[in-house]
Motif scaffolding. Structure first.
Motif, PDB file in Angstrom:
ATOM      1  N   SER A   3       0.846  -1.190   0.000  1.00  0.00           N
ATOM      2  CA  SER A   3       0.000   0.000   0.000  1.00  0.00           C
ATOM      3  C   SER A   3       0.883   1.242   0.000  1.00  0.00           C
ATOM      4  O   SER A   3       2.035   1.210   0.412  1.00  0.00           O
ATOM      5  N   VAL A   4       0.336   2.327  -0.508  1.00  0.00           N
ATOM      6  CA  VAL A   4       1.040   3.594  -0.557  1.00  0.00           C
ATOM      7  C   VAL A   4       1.489   3.945   0.860  1.00  0.00           C
ATOM      8  O   VAL A   4       0.736   3.807   1.816  1.00  0.00           O
ATOM      9  N   VAL A   5       2.773   4.354   0.997  1.00  0.00           N
ATOM     10  CA  VAL A   5       3.247   4.782   2.313  1.00  0.00           C
ATOM     11  C   VAL A   5       2.917   6.259   2.432  1.00  0.00           C
ATOM     12  O   VAL A   5       3.344   7.069   1.623  1.00  0.00           O
ATOM     13  N   GLU A   6       2.115   6.548   3.417  1.00  0.00           N
ATOM     14  CA  GLU A   6       1.563   7.894   3.539  1.00  0.00           C
ATOM     15  C   GLU A   6       2.638   8.973   3.395  1.00  0.00           C
ATOM     16  O   GLU A   6       3.678   8.901   4.036  1.00  0.00           O
ATOM     17  N   ASP A   7       2.401   9.922   2.541  1.00  0.00           N
ATOM     18  CA  ASP A   7       3.262  11.097   2.384  1.00  0.00           C
ATOM     19  C   ASP A   7       4.592  10.859   1.687  1.00  0.00           C
ATOM     20  O   ASP A   7       5.356  11.789   1.513  1.00  0.00           O
ATOM     21  N   VAL A   8       4.921   9.633   1.318  1.00  0.00           N
ATOM     22  CA  VAL A   8       6.229   9.426   0.673  1.00  0.00           C
ATOM     23  C   VAL A   8       6.087   9.634  -0.832  1.00  0.00           C
ATOM     24  O   VAL A   8       5.438   8.852  -1.519  1.00  0.00           O
ATOM     25  N   HIS A  20      23.100   3.772   2.726  1.00  0.00           N
ATOM     26  CA  HIS A  20      22.118   4.228   3.719  1.00  0.00           C
ATOM     27  C   HIS A  20      22.182   5.748   3.800  1.00  0.00           C
ATOM     28  O   HIS A  20      23.160   6.361   3.349  1.00  0.00           O
ATOM     29  N   LEU A  21      21.147   6.332   4.364  1.00  0.00           N
ATOM     30  CA  LEU A  21      21.151   7.775   4.655  1.00  0.00           C
ATOM     31  C   LEU A  21      21.091   7.880   6.170  1.00  0.00           C
ATOM     32  O   LEU A  21      20.042   8.131   6.737  1.00  0.00           O
ATOM     33  N   ASP A  22      22.228   7.651   6.826  1.00  0.00           N
ATOM     34  CA  ASP A  22      22.172   7.560   8.293  1.00  0.00           C
ATOM     35  C   ASP A  22      22.104   8.930   8.967  1.00  0.00           C
ATOM     36  O   ASP A  22      22.083   9.011  10.191  1.00  0.00           O
ATOM     37  N   VAL A  27      12.442   5.090   9.809  1.00  0.00           N
ATOM     38  CA  VAL A  27      11.062   4.935  10.295  1.00  0.00           C
ATOM     39  C   VAL A  27      10.660   3.458  10.225  1.00  0.00           C
ATOM     40  O   VAL A  27      10.240   2.864  11.201  1.00  0.00           O
ATOM     41  N   LYS A  28      10.811   2.879   9.025  1.00  0.00           N
ATOM     42  CA  LYS A  28      10.510   1.443   8.882  1.00  0.00           C
ATOM     43  C   LYS A  28      11.076   0.931   7.557  1.00  0.00           C
ATOM     44  O   LYS A  28      11.386   1.719   6.658  1.00  0.00           O
ATOM     45  N   ASP A  29      11.191  -0.386   7.468  1.00  0.00           N
ATOM     46  CA  ASP A  29      11.600  -1.021   6.210  1.00  0.00           C
ATOM     47  C   ASP A  29      10.363  -1.624   5.541  1.00  0.00           C
ATOM     48  O   ASP A  29       9.503  -2.173   6.229  1.00  0.00           O
ATOM     49  N   CYS A  46      12.688   6.852   5.584  1.00  0.00           N
ATOM     50  CA  CYS A  46      13.479   7.679   6.513  1.00  0.00           C
ATOM     51  C   CYS A  46      12.799   9.029   6.659  1.00  0.00           C
ATOM     52  O   CYS A  46      12.125   9.501   5.744  1.00  0.00           O
ATOM     53  N   SER A  47      13.060   9.660   7.781  1.00  0.00           N
ATOM     54  CA  SER A  47      12.411  10.938   8.050  1.00  0.00           C
ATOM     55  C   SER A  47      13.449  12.030   8.309  1.00  0.00           C
ATOM     56  O   SER A  47      14.460  11.796   8.976  1.00  0.00           O
ATOM     57  N   LEU A  48      13.187  13.227   7.761  1.00  0.00           N
ATOM     58  CA  LEU A  48      14.008  14.390   8.115  1.00  0.00           C
ATOM     59  C   LEU A  48      13.469  14.960   9.420  1.00  0.00           C
ATOM     60  O   LEU A  48      12.364  14.602   9.843  1.00  0.00           O
ATOM     61  N   SER A  49      14.213  15.907  10.027  1.00  0.00           N
ATOM     62  CA  SER A  49      13.751  16.454  11.312  1.00  0.00           C
ATOM     63  C   SER A  49      12.421  17.187  11.146  1.00  0.00           C
ATOM     64  O   SER A  49      11.617  17.273  12.069  1.00  0.00           O
ATOM     65  N   SER A  50      12.135  17.683   9.935  1.00  0.00           N
ATOM     66  CA  SER A  50      10.868  18.376   9.664  1.00  0.00           C
ATOM     67  C   SER A  50       9.681  17.423   9.618  1.00  0.00           C
ATOM     68  O   SER A  50       8.535  17.845   9.612  1.00  0.00           O
ATOM     69  N   GLY A  51       9.979  16.118   9.497  1.00  0.00           N
ATOM     70  CA  GLY A  51       8.897  15.143   9.341  1.00  0.00           C
ATOM     71  C   GLY A  51       8.761  14.650   7.911  1.00  0.00           C
ATOM     72  O   GLY A  51       8.063  13.670   7.654  1.00  0.00           O
TER      73      GLY A  51
END
Ligand SMILES: CSC[C@H]1O[C@H](OP(=O)(O)O)[C@H](O)[C@@H]1O
Ligand code: ADE
Length: 305
Positions: A3-8, A20-22, A27-29, A46-51
């Protein structure tokens, strides 16, 4: 279908050295199985500090276990699309065919010369009863590339490593896995090639067929094999620069992804690719196989109802 990953809406493909972007928060695999199999590696959300969330995929697998000719590019592109991705920012370690593109410099190519050998599946339509001829005159999403230019240049300046950004370059994609001969390297220069890698195809073609905007940040690692009185490129040469380039790539990603998310959601940089397959697929005929149409629906749901 995953399913679509919300907001990605942004997919990042990391190449050699960029597994990787460490600097972003995991958030999840997710590991979608597509009609073309599984992607090179599970995709890290992955998430930036802004969300802002992005989907990261390691082209050669996390431990670099997949050679360029064996990268499952159809599964990679299809998996990203299935998550809701609309623009792909790909990174690649490349050889330089020009004196002024030094190892450590970055480039945004706008053209490609195909020197792969026909052994990589290069179309979602291959092996199906549906025929399509996607336009590929401009193989990268030009609005997206232009959007990146100023932002990547500013980030490189801010980072202060002295890396320059080169624009409007032509990249040769060779089959490998061996590097080019000196004669080939010189021939590519004579043809107008500026950069060389083993990965931009069929990735860019498949992104176009899936109507995804695709741009490549080429990170230069070596002078290939064209320079007189210099050794020809080895993996050891590439490795000398790879880690520094990967670090800079992470900084670039972190600096631009929030703005990129806004630009993608606005739609302003996506206009060329969305809808392009409508005029590229041959008209429906009753000879088309329904199973093939269902498979293609995974990447182009609008056209295969
Ligand atoms: C390790 S040197 C050759 C290898 O590096 C590049 O990989 P990528 O494009 O994924 O960064 C090049 O295309 C070759 O696959
Ligand atoms: N010289 C080169 N040829 C092909 N792919 C490369 N990736 C990094 N350097 C390369």
């Amino acid at each position: 279908m995953e399913s679509v990953v919300e907001d990605v809406v942004i997919g990042i493909i990391g190449g050699s050295g960029l597994y990787h972007l460490d600097n972003l928060t995991p958030v999840k695999d997710v590991n979608p199985e597509t009609p073309w199999g599984f992607p090179s590696s599970p995709i890290k959300i992955c998430s930036l500090s802004s969300g802002t969330r992005v989907a990261f995929l390691a082209r050669h697998g996390i431990g670099h276990t997949i050679s360029p000719s064996a990268v499952p590019s159809r599964a990679n592109i299809a998996a990203l699309k299935s998550l809701g991705v609309r623009a792909i920012l790909a990174f690649s370690a490349v050889g330089s065919l020009r004196e002024d593109i030094a190892p450590g410099d970055f480039a945004l190519p706008t053209q490609i010369i195909d020197r792969t050998k026909g052994i990589r599946p290069a179309s979602f339509f291959e092996g199906t009863s549906v025929v399509a001829h996607a336009g590929f005159g401009d193989p990268f999403a030009l609005k997206f590339v232009r959007w990146l230019e100023e932002r990547v240049r500013r980030t490189l300046e801010k980072e202060g490593r002295g890396a320059k950004l080169h624009t409007d370059k032509c990249i040769v994609c060779m089959e490998g896995p061996q590097f080019s001969t000196r004669a080939e390297s010189k021939m590519y220069r004579a043809w107008g090639g500026d950069l060389i890698n083993m990965s931009v195809l069929p990735e860019a073609k498949l992104a176009r067929e899936a109507e995804l905007s695709y741009a490549l940040i080429a990170t230069s690692t070596d002078y290939d094999s064209w320079r007189e009185n210099e050794g020809s490129v080895t993996v050891e040469d590439v490795f000398k620069v790879l880690q520094a380039n990967a670090h800079t790539s992470r900084v670039v990603a972190e600096n631009i992804l929030d703005d990129l998310q806004t630009a993608v959601l606005d739609g302003g940089i996506l206009t060329e690719e969305v809808g392009c397959m409508r005029s590229s697929i041959m008209p429906r005929s009753d000879r088309q196989n329904e199973g093939d149409r269902q498979k293609l629906k995974y990447i182009l749901p609008e056209y295969f109802v």
